[in-house]
Design a protein around this motif. Structure first.
Motif, PDB file in Angstrom:
ATOM      1  N   THR A 128       0.929  -1.103  -0.029  1.00 44.69           N
ATOM      2  CA  THR A 128      -0.015  -0.038   0.093  1.00 44.69           C
ATOM      3  C   THR A 128       0.882   1.171   0.078  1.00 44.69           C
ATOM      4  OG1 THR A 128      -0.005   0.062   2.296  1.00 44.69           O
ATOM      5  CG2 THR A 128      -1.794  -1.248   1.562  1.00 44.69           C
ATOM      6  N   HIS A 129       0.471   2.462   0.371  1.00 47.22           N
ATOM      7  CA  HIS A 129       1.222   3.528   0.630  1.00 47.22           C
ATOM      8  C   HIS A 129       1.431   3.790   2.099  1.00 47.22           C
ATOM      9  CE1 HIS A 129      -0.236   3.599  -3.588  1.00 47.22           C
ATOM     10  NE2 HIS A 129       0.892   4.452  -3.774  1.00 47.22           N
ATOM     11  N   ASN A 130       0.595   3.493   3.043  1.00 45.40           N
ATOM     12  CA  ASN A 130       0.785   3.733   4.520  1.00 45.40           C
ATOM     13  C   ASN A 130      -0.243   3.214   4.989  1.00 45.40           C
ATOM     14  OD1 ASN A 130      -1.423   5.431   4.028  1.00 45.40           O
ATOM     15  ND2 ASN A 130      -0.123   7.415   3.509  1.00 45.40           N
ATOM     16  N   THR A 131      -0.152   3.096   6.234  1.00 45.01           N
ATOM     17  CA  THR A 131      -1.115   2.588   7.347  1.00 45.01           C
ATOM     18  C   THR A 131      -2.668   3.121   7.105  1.00 45.01           C
ATOM     19  OG1 THR A 131       0.423   2.564   9.104  1.00 45.01           O
ATOM     20  CG2 THR A 131      -1.611   2.482   9.837  1.00 45.01           C
ATOM     21  N   TYR A 237     -13.062 -10.041  13.757  1.00 46.23           N
ATOM     22  CA  TYR A 237     -11.816  -9.590  12.910  1.00 46.23           C
ATOM     23  C   TYR A 237     -11.080  -8.834  13.899  1.00 46.23           C
ATOM     24  CZ  TYR A 237     -14.647 -10.760   8.916  1.00 46.23           C
ATOM     25  OH  TYR A 237     -15.569 -11.440   8.013  1.00 46.23           O
ATOM     26  N   ILE A 238      -9.941  -9.026  14.064  1.00 47.06           N
ATOM     27  CA  ILE A 238      -8.729  -8.172  14.832  1.00 47.06           C
ATOM     28  C   ILE A 238      -7.983  -7.670  13.671  1.00 47.06           C
ATOM     29  CG2 ILE A 238      -7.078  -8.356  16.500  1.00 47.06           C
ATOM     30  CD1 ILE A 238      -8.902 -10.995  17.252  1.00 47.06           C
ATOM     31  N   ALA A 239      -7.935  -6.323  13.982  1.00 43.81           N
ATOM     32  CA  ALA A 239      -7.180  -5.391  12.861  1.00 43.81           C
ATOM     33  C   ALA A 239      -6.207  -4.500  13.791  1.00 43.81           C
ATOM     34  CB  ALA A 239      -8.087  -4.522  12.156  1.00 43.81           C
ATOM     35  N   VAL A 240      -4.974  -4.716  13.434  1.00 46.65           N
ATOM     36  CA  VAL A 240      -3.875  -3.931  14.191  1.00 46.65           C
ATOM     37  C   VAL A 240      -3.161  -2.699  13.348  1.00 46.65           C
ATOM     38  CG1 VAL A 240      -1.733  -4.488  15.702  1.00 46.65           C
ATOM     39  CG2 VAL A 240      -3.825  -6.197  15.510  1.00 46.65           C
ATOM     40  N   ASP A 241      -2.976  -1.665  14.146  1.00 44.27           N
ATOM     41  CA  ASP A 241      -2.167  -0.601  13.682  1.00 44.27           C
ATOM     42  C   ASP A 241      -0.855  -0.855  14.093  1.00 44.27           C
ATOM     43  OD1 ASP A 241      -0.655   1.765  13.131  1.00 44.27           O
ATOM     44  OD2 ASP A 241      -2.488   3.030  14.091  1.00 44.27           O
ATOM     45  N   GLY A 242      -0.074  -1.370  12.927  1.00 45.14           N
ATOM     46  CA  GLY A 242       1.422  -1.475  13.306  1.00 45.14           C
ATOM     47  C   GLY A 242       2.538  -0.466  12.754  1.00 45.14           C
ATOM     48  N   ALA A 243       1.904   0.864  12.446  1.00 43.79           N
ATOM     49  CA  ALA A 243       2.539   1.927  12.029  1.00 43.79           C
ATOM     50  C   ALA A 243       3.903   2.162  12.705  1.00 43.79           C
ATOM     51  CB  ALA A 243       1.895   3.187  12.195  1.00 43.79           C
ATOM     52  N   GLN A 244       3.750   1.965  14.196  1.00 44.28           N
ATOM     53  CA  GLN A 244       4.698   2.425  15.387  1.00 44.28           C
ATOM     54  C   GLN A 244       5.466   1.284  15.514  1.00 44.28           C
ATOM     55  OE1 GLN A 244       5.669   5.311  15.937  1.00 44.28           O
ATOM     56  NE2 GLN A 244       3.911   6.659  15.317  1.00 44.28           N
TER      57      GLN A 244
END
Ligand code: PLP
Length: 430
Positions: A128-131, A237-244
Motif C-alpha cells: 500500500t502507501h501507508n497505514t 476480525y482483529i485489525a492491528v495498527d502496526g505503524a509504530q
C-alpha cells in the motif's frame, strides 16, 4: 499485410523488448550488487560504542537532533543511494519499467523478502502507501452488516479510526470508541491492558481495532493475548495498527494470530516515504472487497494483489523497501533491542529525576517501547518544542491539551546517550 511481414515485425518488436528487459535486469542487478557491497563494507554495529557512531550513516543535517521517528523516519545513506539509482533507472525508459514487466520478478522477490521478515506468506502482504490506506481499505471493504460493531479505544491514531466513522455512515455498521485510562499507563501491566479491552467487548463487537504500539505514550500492546481474548469473546476480525511497531520491535504476524495488520515502514524501518504494507490473513481475504478497481484487475482475483494494483505507481520505492529490510536486519536483533532499551532507560531516569518533568509512559521495556512521553509541569509543551527546536535543533513532538501537556520522544538506534544528556541540560537552561 502479408503474414511473413507481420511475423517479422512481431519478431523484431519482441527481440527489441527482450533486449531491453535483459539490460533492465542487468542494471537492476548492478544496483543491488553495489548496495550489497556497501552493506558488507559497513560493519554491523555489535556494541553500544558502535551504535554511538552510526549517525554518520544518515543524511540528517549536523545541527538537527532527531527524536521524532514516531512521526516520520529518516533513511540511511546506502538505502537512499539504492533508491536514487532505481529511480534514475526508471527514467531511462519509463514505459518499460512501469509496464514492460522487467521488474515483476524483483517485485516478487521484495514481497518474499519482507514477508520473511514479518513471518507471513507473500500472498498475505499487499503493498500500500501507508497505514491510513490499509485501514481505509478495511473500513470501506470489509463485509459488515448493520448489526455489526467496530470497537477501538481513544489510543487509536486518527489513521486507524476516522475511516471507520466515515464508512459507518453509508454502510450502516456502528463504531464505538472507549476512553483508555491514559494517566494510569505507568502502572499498567500487560494483563491490565488485556482486561481493559476485555471489559469493553460486547456480543455486538465484530471488529476490534488496536495499535501494536500507540503514538501517544508508546505502550507495547500484548497483541497475541488480546487477539486470543477477543476471539474467545466472539470477535470476528482483529485489525492491528502496526505503524509504530514495524522496524522498532519484533513483528511476527503468524504468531500474533490477527487478521489484518497495517504498516508504515517509513517511520522505523527507514524505507522511502510512500510505501506501506497491509497484511491480510489468507482465510479472511475473501471477506474484503478491494477499495480501488480498474481494468484488468480480475486477473488478480484470489491473490493479495487484488488489493494493491490500481494503476501507475512508484516501483523504485517498492524495491527499496527490500533494501531497507536488508539494512535493518544486518544488526543483531538482541543488540538492537538492548540499544533502544538502554536509551529509553537513560531518558526515563533523567525525566524521573527532573522536578519539571513527569514520566507518562509504561514503566518498563516489557510494556513500553522506544516511543515515550514526559509531561511538562509549568510550561506549555509547544513552547518547549519551539525553544528547543529553534535554539538547539531538537525535533520531537509536543502534545498540548488542557489535560495532556507532554513531550513525546521517539529515538532510533543511531540516537546517542549524549543527545539525551544534552537535551536535559538545554531544557534546564530555559
Ligand atoms: C499509530 C499510528 N497509526 C497510523 C498513523 C498514520 O500513518 P500514515 O500517515 O503513514 O498512514 C500514524 C502516524 O503517525 C501512527 O502513529
Amino acid at each position: 499485410m502479408k503474414t511473413t511481414e507481420m511475423n517479422r515485425r512481431e519478431f523484431l518488436s519482441k527481440t527489441a523488448s527482450g533486449i531491453a528487459v535483459t539490460s533492465a535486469l542487468a542494471s537492476l542487478a548492478s544496483v543491488r550488487g553495489t548496495f550489497a557491497t556497501q552493506l558488507a563494507e559497513t560493519p554491523a554495529a555489535v556494541s553500544n560504542d558502535d551504535f554511538e557512531k552510526l549517525r554518520r550513516e544518515y543524511l540528517l543535517a549536523p545541527d538537527v537532533t532527531y527524536f521524532n521517528h514516531g512521526s516520520i523516519g529518516t533513511i540511511p545513506k546506502t538505502v537512499h543511494q539504492a533508491h536514487k539509482e532505481y529511480l534514475a533507472l526508471c527514467e531511462t525508459n519509463p514505459w518499460l519499467y512501469m509496464w514492460g514487466g522487467p521488474w515483476e520478478e524483483a517485485r516478487a522477490q521484495t514481497r518474499a523478502r519482507v514477508s520473511e521478515f514479518l513471518n507471513c506468506s507473500p500472498d498475505e502482504l499487499a503493498f500500500t502507501h501507508n497505514t491510513t490506506e490499509g485501514f481505509n481499505l478495511l473500513a470501506g471493504g470489509l463485509h459488515l452488516k448493520e448489526t455489526d460493531e467496530v470497537l477501538f479505544s481513544s489510543m487509536n491514531h486518527a489513521g486507524a479510526s476516522q475511516c471507520w466513522r466515515h464508512h459507518a455512515q453509508s454502510r450502516g455498521y456502528t463504531v464505538r470508541q472507549f476512553d483508555f485510562p491514559i494517566r494510569e499507563v505507568p502502572s499498567l501491566s500487560p494483563e491490565d491492558i488485556v482486561a481493559i479491552y476485555a471489559a469493553r467487548i460486547t456480543d455486538k463487537t465484530t471488529v476490534l481495532v488496536l495499535p501494536h504500539v500507540d503514538n501517544l505514550v508508546g505502550i507495547r500492546y500484548p497483541v497475541r493475548q488480546m487477539a486470543k481474548m477477543a476471539r474467545e469473546k466472539g470477535v470476528r476480525y482483529i485489525a492491528v495498527d502496526g505503524a509504530q511497531a514495524v522496524g522498532m520491535i519484533p513483528v511476527n504476524l503468524q504468531e500474533m494470530g490477527v487478521d489484518f495488520y497495517a504498516m508504515s515502514p517509513h517511520k522505523w524501518l527507514q524505507s522511502p516515504k510512500g510505501i506501506g504494507l497491509l497484511y491480510l490473513r489468507k482465510p479472511v481475504q475473501p471477506a474484503v472487497r478491494p477499495m480501488w478497481v480498474t481494468w484488468g484487475q480480475k486477473r488478480w482475483a484470489g491473490s493479495v494483489r487484488i488489493f494493491e494494483d490500481y494503476g501507475t505507481r512508484n516501483l523504485s520505492e517498492l524495491l527499496t523497501l527490500g533494501d531497507a529490510v536488508d539494512y535493518q536486519t544486518r544488526f543483531n536483533s538482541r543488540k538492537r533491542d538492548e540499544r533502544l532499551q538502554g536509551l529509553r532507560e537513560n531518558f526515563r531516569e533523567a525525566v524521573i529525576r527532573h522536578p519539571k518533568l513527569k514520566w507518562r509512559s509504561p514503566a518498563d521495556w516489557q510494556t513500553g517501547t522506544s516511543l515515550y512521553a514526559a509531561e511538562v509541569v509549568d510550561e506549555s509543551s509547544q513552547e518547549v518544542f519551539r525553544r528547543m527546536y529553534e535554539k538547539h535543533g531538537y525535533v520531537f513532538r509536543a502534545f498540548h491539551a488542557p489535560d495532556w501537556n507532554v513531550l513525546r520522544f521517539s529515538l532510533n538506534i543511531y540516537n546517542t546517550h549524549q543527545e539525551i544528556d544534552r537535551f536535559i541540560e538545554l531544557f534546564d537552561e530555559m
